[in-house]
Design a protein around this motif. Structure first.
Motif, PDB file in Angstrom:
ATOM      1  N   SER A   1      43.329 -81.122  38.980  1.00  9.04           N
ATOM      2  CA  SER A   1      42.687 -81.657  37.787  1.00  9.04           C
ATOM      3  C   SER A   1      42.374 -80.532  36.828  1.00  9.04           C
ATOM      4  CB  SER A   1      41.389 -82.400  38.154  1.00  9.04           C
ATOM      5  OG  SER A   1      41.663 -83.500  38.995  1.00  9.04           O
TER       6      SER A   1
ATOM      7  N   CYS B   1      42.063 -84.511  33.172  1.00 12.78           N
ATOM      8  CA  CYS B   1      43.396 -85.031  33.448  1.00 12.78           C
ATOM      9  C   CYS B   1      43.831 -84.545  34.823  1.00 12.78           C
ATOM     10  CB  CYS B   1      44.398 -84.567  32.391  1.00 12.78           C
ATOM     11  SG  CYS B   1      46.052 -85.299  32.552  1.00 12.78           S
TER      12      CYS B   1
ATOM     13  N   ALA C   1      50.413 -88.396  36.280  1.00  8.88           N
ATOM     14  CA  ALA C   1      49.182 -87.941  35.640  1.00  8.88           C
ATOM     15  C   ALA C   1      48.253 -89.116  35.399  1.00  8.88           C
ATOM     16  CB  ALA C   1      49.488 -87.235  34.315  1.00  8.88           C
TER      17      ALA C   1
ATOM     18  N   PHE D   1      44.631 -89.774  32.910  1.00 11.37           N
ATOM     19  CA  PHE D   1      43.568 -89.349  32.001  1.00 11.37           C
ATOM     20  C   PHE D   1      42.242 -89.832  32.570  1.00 11.37           C
ATOM     21  CE2 PHE D   1      40.942 -90.165  28.194  1.00 11.37           C
ATOM     22  CZ  PHE D   1      40.989 -88.914  27.587  1.00 11.37           C
TER      23      PHE D   1
ATOM     24  N   ARG E   1      43.673 -90.235  24.910  1.00 11.95           N
ATOM     25  CA  ARG E   1      44.569 -90.413  26.050  1.00 11.95           C
ATOM     26  C   ARG E   1      46.033 -90.362  25.599  1.00 11.95           C
ATOM     27  NH1 ARG E   1      47.458 -94.361  28.740  1.00 11.95           N
ATOM     28  NH2 ARG E   1      47.423 -94.200  31.029  1.00 11.95           N
TER      29      ARG E   1
ATOM     30  N   VAL F   1      47.121 -86.826  24.992  1.00 12.18           N
ATOM     31  CA  VAL F   1      47.339 -86.119  26.262  1.00 12.18           C
ATOM     32  C   VAL F   1      48.728 -86.440  26.817  1.00 12.18           C
ATOM     33  CG1 VAL F   1      46.644 -86.085  28.692  1.00 12.18           C
ATOM     34  CG2 VAL F   1      44.923 -85.821  26.903  1.00 12.18           C
ATOM     35  N   TYR F   2      49.121 -87.712  26.764  1.00 10.81           N
ATOM     36  CA  TYR F   2      50.435 -88.088  27.286  1.00 10.81           C
ATOM     37  C   TYR F   2      51.572 -87.588  26.402  1.00 10.81           C
ATOM     38  CZ  TYR F   2      49.196 -90.771  31.392  1.00 10.81           C
ATOM     39  OH  TYR F   2      48.762 -91.133  32.654  1.00 10.81           O
TER      40      TYR F   2
END
Length: 330
Positions: A137, A166, A179, A181, A301, A304-305
């Motif tokens: 993480s 994450c 992964a 979030f 989120r 992040v992706y």
């Protein structure tokens, strides 16, 4: 007449024009196709019957370009996509407005998991995964105006930060394959199990490595049942009567099998490869995961992706060009 128009006239084809632009992100868009985005319904009609057309593959290319250039946030992304060369080679008909960028980011949230999964499939098809998976993480810093974020403590850095977390499973040359979030850096057991199952759905490795936070009985038993050897340091604080072991798997094997013998030196040697997930985390942070500029949890989120997707795109593109897929630049 603009310089871009002159360049276009001088070029024998659009490909020549793109090559002449000498933009380092061109390989992102020339060597990989993102038409699979069209498979998903991201063209939902807006209220009052208006149709929202976002040219998903083209705007996705635009976001990848911006993240590769360390340009984040809808305002700065919109400004970057106003440049004629940029919106042209991304395949857009015209520069997108900020409202278009905002709507696309909102719609992308519904399919970004699928986009990530498809890119993982492309990496797997090219043989970029190996037999050792690692899980860890990491922290995700957020802007102070993101009311959905919270103050968290990062025990690795020994400091507090404002943001999210994450959990990532990686393999090979800094390849993220699963992964999730999270609200905080420290993932709970449910998240750890879910991300682990997602990773095993890609392929079955020989080893799965995690730090002492993954000294979880269910995690070990699930992996062993799947034919995977889990290696996580034993945490004596989890037991009233601590065992004389270094890795939890030693106890799980001893309880469930009398025929299997573990070579401790091999466990130590294999566990040393866990640093690979830390290098993956650093590589993804360089793609935008390190500090999300979005407001709200949904956009954070999604950003992040997008960073995770960019890391996969860079690795696959380097592989296609005959370069080291572990390299973080093209």
């Amino acid at each position: 007449m603009s310089s871009s128009t002159n360049a276009l006239q001088d070029a024998a084809s659009v490909d020549d024009f793109l090559n002449a632009a000498a933009t380092e992100t061109v390989p992102l868009f020339k060597h990989l196709e993102f038409e699979f985005l069209l498979e998903y319904d991201v063209f939902a009609p807006a209220r009052r019957g208006r149709t929202r057309v976002h040219q998903p593959p083209d705007l996705f290319r635009g976001f990848l370009h911006c993240y590769y250039k360390n340009i984040y946030g809808t305002r700065l992304v919109t400004r970057e996509l106003q440049h004629s060369l940029v919106w042209y080679y991304c395949g857009l008909d015209k520069p997108p407005s900020r409202d278009t960028i905002d709507r696309f980011l909102t719609d992308l949230e519904h399919v970004v998991d699928n986009v990530f999964d498809r890119l993982v499939e492309q990496a797997a098809a090219r043989g970029l995964l190996d037999s050792t998976y690692s899980i860890d993480s990491t922290h995700v810093e957020a802007i102070q105006y993101n009311d959905a974020a919270s103050w968290n403590y990062d025990p690795t850095a020994e400091e507090h930060y404002y943001g999210f977390g994450c959990t990532i499973v990686s393999t090979g040359e800094k390849i993220p394959i699963a992964a999730e979030f999270t609200q905080t850096k420290q993932a709970d057991q449910e998240t750890a199990m879910r991300v682990t199952r997602d990773a095993l759905a890609v392929d079955t490795p020989i080893w799965m490595l995690g730090d002492s936070a993954y000294d979880i009985l269910d995690w070990h038993d699930h992996l062993l049942a799947a034919g995977v050897v889990p290696i996580a340091p034993y945490n004596p604080r989890n037991a009233d009567d601590p065992l004389d072991i270094e890795y939890r798997v030693e106890n799980r094997i001893a309880e469930h099998s009398e025929d299997v013998q573990l070579n401790h030196s091999i466990l130590d040697e294999t566990y040393n490869h866990r640093t690979g997930v830390e290098r993956t985390n650093d590589a993804v942070k360089g793609c935008g995961l390190g500090h999300v500029r979005a407001r709200g949890r949904v956009h954070a989120r999604t950003e992040v992706y997008v960073a995770l997707c960019l890391r996969l795109v860079v690795a696959i593109t380097n592989y296609e060009r005959g370069n080291d897929p572990g390299c973080e630049k093209l």
